[in-house]
Design a protein around this motif. Structure first.
Motif, PDB file in Angstrom:
ATOM      1  N   TRP A  12       0.650  -1.316   0.333  1.00  0.00           N
ATOM      2  CA  TRP A  12       0.303   0.230  -0.711  1.00  0.00           C
ATOM      3  C   TRP A  12       0.883   1.205   0.648  1.00  0.00           C
ATOM      4  O   TRP A  12       0.946   2.517  -0.667  1.00  0.00           O
ATOM      5  CB  TRP A  12      -0.744  -0.327   1.240  1.00  0.00           C
ATOM      6  CG  TRP A  12      -0.188  -0.508   2.558  1.00  0.00           C
ATOM      7  CD1 TRP A  12      -0.039  -1.038   2.943  1.00  0.00           C
ATOM      8  CD2 TRP A  12       0.553   0.931   3.325  1.00  0.00           C
ATOM      9  NE1 TRP A  12       0.135  -1.348   3.985  1.00  0.00           N
ATOM     10  CE2 TRP A  12       0.943  -0.412   4.405  1.00  0.00           C
ATOM     11  CE3 TRP A  12       0.445   2.395   3.264  1.00  0.00           C
ATOM     12  CZ2 TRP A  12       1.387   0.679   5.313  1.00  0.00           C
ATOM     13  CZ3 TRP A  12       1.272   2.392   4.369  1.00  0.00           C
ATOM     14  CH2 TRP A  12       2.237   1.757   5.281  1.00  0.00           C
ATOM     15  N   TRP A  13       2.273   1.277   0.062  1.00  0.00           N
ATOM     16  CA  TRP A  13       2.592   2.106   0.653  1.00  0.00           C
ATOM     17  C   TRP A  13       3.203   2.856  -0.894  1.00  0.00           C
ATOM     18  O   TRP A  13       4.127   4.116  -0.994  1.00  0.00           O
ATOM     19  CB  TRP A  13       3.768   2.102   1.614  1.00  0.00           C
ATOM     20  CG  TRP A  13       4.963   0.930   1.132  1.00  0.00           C
ATOM     21  CD1 TRP A  13       5.474   1.041  -0.243  1.00  0.00           C
ATOM     22  CD2 TRP A  13       4.672  -0.704   1.161  1.00  0.00           C
ATOM     23  NE1 TRP A  13       5.798  -0.785   0.186  1.00  0.00           N
ATOM     24  CE2 TRP A  13       5.849  -1.362   0.109  1.00  0.00           C
ATOM     25  CE3 TRP A  13       3.743  -0.851   2.170  1.00  0.00           C
ATOM     26  CZ2 TRP A  13       5.679  -2.425   1.130  1.00  0.00           C
ATOM     27  CZ3 TRP A  13       4.223  -2.557   2.826  1.00  0.00           C
ATOM     28  CH2 TRP A  13       4.977  -3.359   1.984  1.00  0.00           C
ATOM     29  N   ARG A  28      12.091   2.175  -1.670  1.00  0.00           N
ATOM     30  CA  ARG A  28      12.985   0.809  -2.053  1.00  0.00           C
ATOM     31  C   ARG A  28      13.631   0.654  -0.195  1.00  0.00           C
ATOM     32  O   ARG A  28      14.427  -0.386   0.179  1.00  0.00           O
ATOM     33  CB  ARG A  28      14.356   1.811  -3.049  1.00  0.00           C
ATOM     34  CG  ARG A  28      14.179   1.675  -4.075  1.00  0.00           C
ATOM     35  CD  ARG A  28      15.860   1.903  -4.880  1.00  0.00           C
ATOM     36  NE  ARG A  28      16.263   3.009  -4.581  1.00  0.00           N
ATOM     37  CZ  ARG A  28      15.307   4.191  -4.855  1.00  0.00           C
ATOM     38  NH1 ARG A  28      14.616   4.084  -6.511  1.00  0.00           N
ATOM     39  NH2 ARG A  28      15.591   5.502  -4.888  1.00  0.00           N
ATOM     40  N   ALA A  29      13.519   1.770   0.531  1.00  0.00           N
ATOM     41  CA  ALA A  29      13.194   1.554   1.697  1.00  0.00           C
ATOM     42  C   ALA A  29      12.611   0.739   2.841  1.00  0.00           C
ATOM     43  O   ALA A  29      13.193  -0.357   3.552  1.00  0.00           O
ATOM     44  CB  ALA A  29      12.945   2.752   2.325  1.00  0.00           C
ATOM     45  N   LEU A  30      11.655   0.510   1.939  1.00  0.00           N
ATOM     46  CA  LEU A  30      10.571  -0.224   2.346  1.00  0.00           C
ATOM     47  C   LEU A  30      10.781  -1.975   2.342  1.00  0.00           C
ATOM     48  O   LEU A  30      10.626  -3.098   3.203  1.00  0.00           O
ATOM     49  CB  LEU A  30       9.330  -0.801   2.128  1.00  0.00           C
ATOM     50  CG  LEU A  30       7.983  -0.144   2.875  1.00  0.00           C
ATOM     51  CD1 LEU A  30       7.570  -0.747   4.118  1.00  0.00           C
ATOM     52  CD2 LEU A  30       8.689   1.730   2.890  1.00  0.00           C
ATOM     53  N   ASP A  31      11.095  -2.265   1.270  1.00  0.00           N
ATOM     54  CA  ASP A  31      12.124  -3.693   0.783  1.00  0.00           C
ATOM     55  C   ASP A  31      12.925  -4.030   1.601  1.00  0.00           C
ATOM     56  O   ASP A  31      13.891  -4.927   1.806  1.00  0.00           O
ATOM     57  CB  ASP A  31      12.647  -3.182  -1.309  1.00  0.00           C
ATOM     58  CG  ASP A  31      10.954  -3.940  -1.982  1.00  0.00           C
ATOM     59  OD1 ASP A  31      10.456  -3.854  -1.363  1.00  0.00           O
ATOM     60  OD2 ASP A  31      11.697  -2.811  -2.852  1.00  0.00           O
ATOM     61  N   ALA A  32      14.516  -2.894   1.892  1.00  0.00           N
ATOM     62  CA  ALA A  32      15.007  -3.157   3.050  1.00  0.00           C
ATOM     63  C   ALA A  32      15.201  -3.322   3.939  1.00  0.00           C
ATOM     64  O   ALA A  32      15.839  -4.699   4.813  1.00  0.00           O
ATOM     65  CB  ALA A  32      16.467  -1.943   2.631  1.00  0.00           C
ATOM     66  N   THR A  54       5.100   2.207  10.129  1.00  0.00           N
ATOM     67  CA  THR A  54       6.665   2.401  11.623  1.00  0.00           C
ATOM     68  C   THR A  54       7.301   3.164  10.407  1.00  0.00           C
ATOM     69  O   THR A  54       7.613   4.745  10.665  1.00  0.00           O
ATOM     70  CB  THR A  54       7.141   1.471  12.461  1.00  0.00           C
ATOM     71  OG1 THR A  54       5.807   1.289  13.155  1.00  0.00           O
ATOM     72  CG2 THR A  54       8.053   2.426  13.270  1.00  0.00           C
ATOM     73  N   LEU A  55       7.799   2.709   9.794  1.00  0.00           N
ATOM     74  CA  LEU A  55       8.684   2.899   8.821  1.00  0.00           C
ATOM     75  C   LEU A  55       7.899   4.538   7.674  1.00  0.00           C
ATOM     76  O   LEU A  55       8.807   5.255   7.750  1.00  0.00           O
ATOM     77  CB  LEU A  55       9.491   1.643   7.754  1.00  0.00           C
ATOM     78  CG  LEU A  55      10.542   2.699   6.747  1.00  0.00           C
ATOM     79  CD1 LEU A  55      11.718   2.985   7.415  1.00  0.00           C
ATOM     80  CD2 LEU A  55      11.364   1.025   6.256  1.00  0.00           C
ATOM     81  N   VAL A  56       6.847   3.918   7.125  1.00  0.00           N
ATOM     82  CA  VAL A  56       6.196   5.078   6.537  1.00  0.00           C
ATOM     83  C   VAL A  56       6.163   6.414   7.164  1.00  0.00           C
ATOM     84  O   VAL A  56       6.303   7.167   6.475  1.00  0.00           O
ATOM     85  CB  VAL A  56       5.499   4.887   5.469  1.00  0.00           C
ATOM     86  CG1 VAL A  56       4.139   5.354   5.275  1.00  0.00           C
ATOM     87  CG2 VAL A  56       5.142   3.735   4.903  1.00  0.00           C
ATOM     88  N   ASN A  57       5.921   5.720   8.029  1.00  0.00           N
ATOM     89  CA  ASN A  57       4.822   6.719   9.191  1.00  0.00           C
ATOM     90  C   ASN A  57       6.467   8.300   9.109  1.00  0.00           C
ATOM     91  O   ASN A  57       6.658   9.538   9.667  1.00  0.00           O
ATOM     92  CB  ASN A  57       4.431   7.068  10.590  1.00  0.00           C
ATOM     93  CG  ASN A  57       2.869   7.286  10.526  1.00  0.00           C
ATOM     94  OD1 ASN A  57       2.596   7.630  10.151  1.00  0.00           O
ATOM     95  ND2 ASN A  57       2.243   6.360  10.956  1.00  0.00           N
ATOM     96  N   THR A  58       7.459   7.587   9.390  1.00  0.00           N
ATOM     97  CA  THR A  58       9.034   7.818   9.846  1.00  0.00           C
ATOM     98  C   THR A  58       9.680   8.890   8.962  1.00  0.00           C
ATOM     99  O   THR A  58       9.709   9.925   8.987  1.00  0.00           O
ATOM    100  CB  THR A  58       9.671   6.768  11.072  1.00  0.00           C
ATOM    101  OG1 THR A  58       9.822   6.067  11.741  1.00  0.00           O
ATOM    102  CG2 THR A  58      11.463   7.383  10.715  1.00  0.00           C
ATOM    103  N   VAL A  95      -2.082   6.903   6.357  1.00  0.00           N
ATOM    104  CA  VAL A  95      -1.216   5.535   6.512  1.00  0.00           C
ATOM    105  C   VAL A  95      -1.749   5.470   7.929  1.00  0.00           C
ATOM    106  O   VAL A  95      -1.610   3.710   7.910  1.00  0.00           O
ATOM    107  CB  VAL A  95       0.609   6.144   7.409  1.00  0.00           C
ATOM    108  CG1 VAL A  95       1.151   4.848   8.192  1.00  0.00           C
ATOM    109  CG2 VAL A  95       0.576   6.637   6.011  1.00  0.00           C
ATOM    110  N   ALA A  96      -2.786   5.887   8.980  1.00  0.00           N
ATOM    111  CA  ALA A  96      -3.042   5.168  10.114  1.00  0.00           C
ATOM    112  C   ALA A  96      -4.256   4.111   9.271  1.00  0.00           C
ATOM    113  O   ALA A  96      -4.528   3.216  10.206  1.00  0.00           O
ATOM    114  CB  ALA A  96      -3.857   6.081  10.805  1.00  0.00           C
TER     115      ALA A  96
END
Length: 478
Positions: A60-61, A71-75, A180-184, A461-462
């Protein structure tokens, strides 16, 4: 348990204890009072629609339109230790369930033994001298516990439900990590934008201080005006270290979520403008929500565990029966193991019925029943919290749209005012101090807009998290 029920259980081969039935979906049709809306108000010209029947994308991101974020989510999904712990716990729970299922099969063991011993003929009524001899034994034993009242079935059922609960724990860890990562990343983009705007505002106020100081020296302004600006400048400068600290914390958290040390990680430096606002959002029916959220499904699995343990505790109070058979060969020499007289065998049936255990079994069952009641209440609480989170997210997006729209209008009005003052300054009809004041107003309005825009993205995101994402975790391998 009354004798009639015991007899029925034996003849029917059923398992004692409650048969688990998943709780029914809540009968409510809406998340918020007054009915769920089909779209949010327009905010900055953008309306978010809630499409009925639209699935929640697994990734969804990607709807935020940032390749760097993808790419950050994949990592992070590949390197996050918490997710790896949850997946290892799932494999452990699955293996434990498979190991527990071995109770349904006969237990076969083989043994070989060689011993040297002495025997005294006195026990046989003879006064002959004691002798020393060797004994060689080779044999096999088969045993099987009859699961008359289903205690073993309930125990394995509990293990399987625990594995299922751990599967959804992986889902919860996956959802927490991605959210958490997307919110960050969004928060960091907001902090960076606020720092940039605050820097610009500090420069403007510093110029105001210099101009006012010159006017005070010339006698055209009061010292109080200079002090007021100095106070404003100090307050603005004090906000910068806090914003920079939050930005640093966001960088450190992003590195940790990805399984890297902060000193070895490059910051995920996104700009707020590079993040798209998802405008087509999924609508999940209330009756479907309980089948999507990992925390609700995990609570349901824990309820299943508790129900099975009531059956285990009940079966422990009832008789148990075990069958066994053995066959072996014995001889004084290895070559004599298969002689005609060397065979030994035995069959046995054993029944065990608890009579008095000092209340251990009775109160053990009471404890299991209380645990089941607690699991029922916990499930209801988790469902209520899930519905509240969806309702909060829906309302937040409505309010965010109005807030962003108002802040955008305020920013646009401040921009137009600054343009007019700039034109008047070039024409000689406005002073430089007026230009600085208009610029400061624009920067202040920009800060309000940045905060509202950031909050709207985070509340989007929430909503994805409240709807349970679209996690479909791995199936444990044998």
């Amino acid at each position: 348990m009354p004798p009639a029920i015991m007899l029925a259980a034996v003849l029917g081969g059923c398992a004692v204890g409650p048969d688990f039935v998943p709780p029914p979906a809540p009968s409510v049709s809406d998340y918020v009072r007054g009915g769920d809306t089909g779209n949010t108000p327009a905010g900055e010209g953008e309306v978010q629609h809630f499409a009925s029947g639209a699935p929640v994308p697994v990734q969804w991101w990607r709807m935020f339109g940032s390749d760097a974020l993808d790419r950050a989510l994949d990592a992070a999904l590949a390197g996050n230790p918490s997710l790896q712990i949850a997946e290892a716990n799932l494999r452990q729970a699955d293996a434990a369930a498979r190991a527990g299922a071995g109770v349904f099969y006969p237990q076969v063991a083989v043994q070989a033994q060689a011993s040297r011993q002495t025997g005294t003929p006195v026990r046989m009524g003879s006064d002959a001298s004691p002798g020393i001899f060797n004994v060689f034994t080779l044999g096999a034993t088969v045993s099987y516990a009859l699961d008359v009242f289903g205690g073993n079935r309930r125990a394995v059922e509990a293990l399987a439900a625990q594995a299922e609960a751990q599967r959804y724990a992986v889902g919860a860890a996956w959802l927490t990590l991605t959210g958490t990562l997307v919110n960050t990343a969004i928060a960091r983009a907001g902090y960076a934008a606020q720092i940039s705007t605050t820097d610009a505002l500090v420069k403007v106020v510093r110029e105001q201080v210099e101009v006012t100081r010159a006017q005070v020296s010339a006698g055209t302004s009061t010292h109080a005006s200079e002090l007021s600006l100095l106070s404003q400048l100090g307050s603005l400068e004090a906000t910068l270290p806090s914003l920079e600290q939050r930005l640093d914390q966001a960088d450190h958290l992003e590195a940790t979520l990805s399984g890297r040390f902060p000193s070895e990680s490059e910051p995920l430096a996104l700009s707020l403008e590079s993040l798209m606002l998802p405008t087509e959002l999924p609508r999940v029916l209330p009756s479907e929500l309980v089948q999507r959220r990992p925390d609700v499904l995990a609570a349901q699995a824990e309820l299943h565990v508790a129900a099975a343990k009531v059956g285990v505790a009940t079966a422990a109070m009832l008789p148990s029966i075990a069958l066994s058979a053995s066959y072996g060969r014995e001889g004084l020499q290895p070559g004599a193991l298969f002689a005609a007289a060397g065979g030994v065998w035995g069959v046995a049936a054993a029944a065990f019925a608890p009579v008095f255990q000092g209340g251990t079994l009775y109160f053990g069952r009471r404890a299991a029943q209380a645990q089941f009641e607690a699991a029922q209440a916990n499930y209801r609480q988790v469902v209520l919290a899930a519905f509240a989170q969806v309702a909060d997210a829906l309302r937040a997006l409505e309010h965010d749209a109005l807030t962003v729209d108002a802040q955008d209008r305020a920013r646009e009005a401040a921009r137009q005012l600054m343009s007019e003052v700039q034109a008047n300054y070039r024409a000689g009809t406005a002073g430089y101090l007026q230009l600085l004041v208009a610029n400061a107003q624009y920067q202040q309005a920009s800060l309000g807009y940045i905060q509202a825009r950031t909050q709207r993205l985070q509340d989007t995101v929430a909503l994805f998290l409240a709807l349970g994402g679209a996690w479909d975790g791995p199936t444990p391998t044998p």
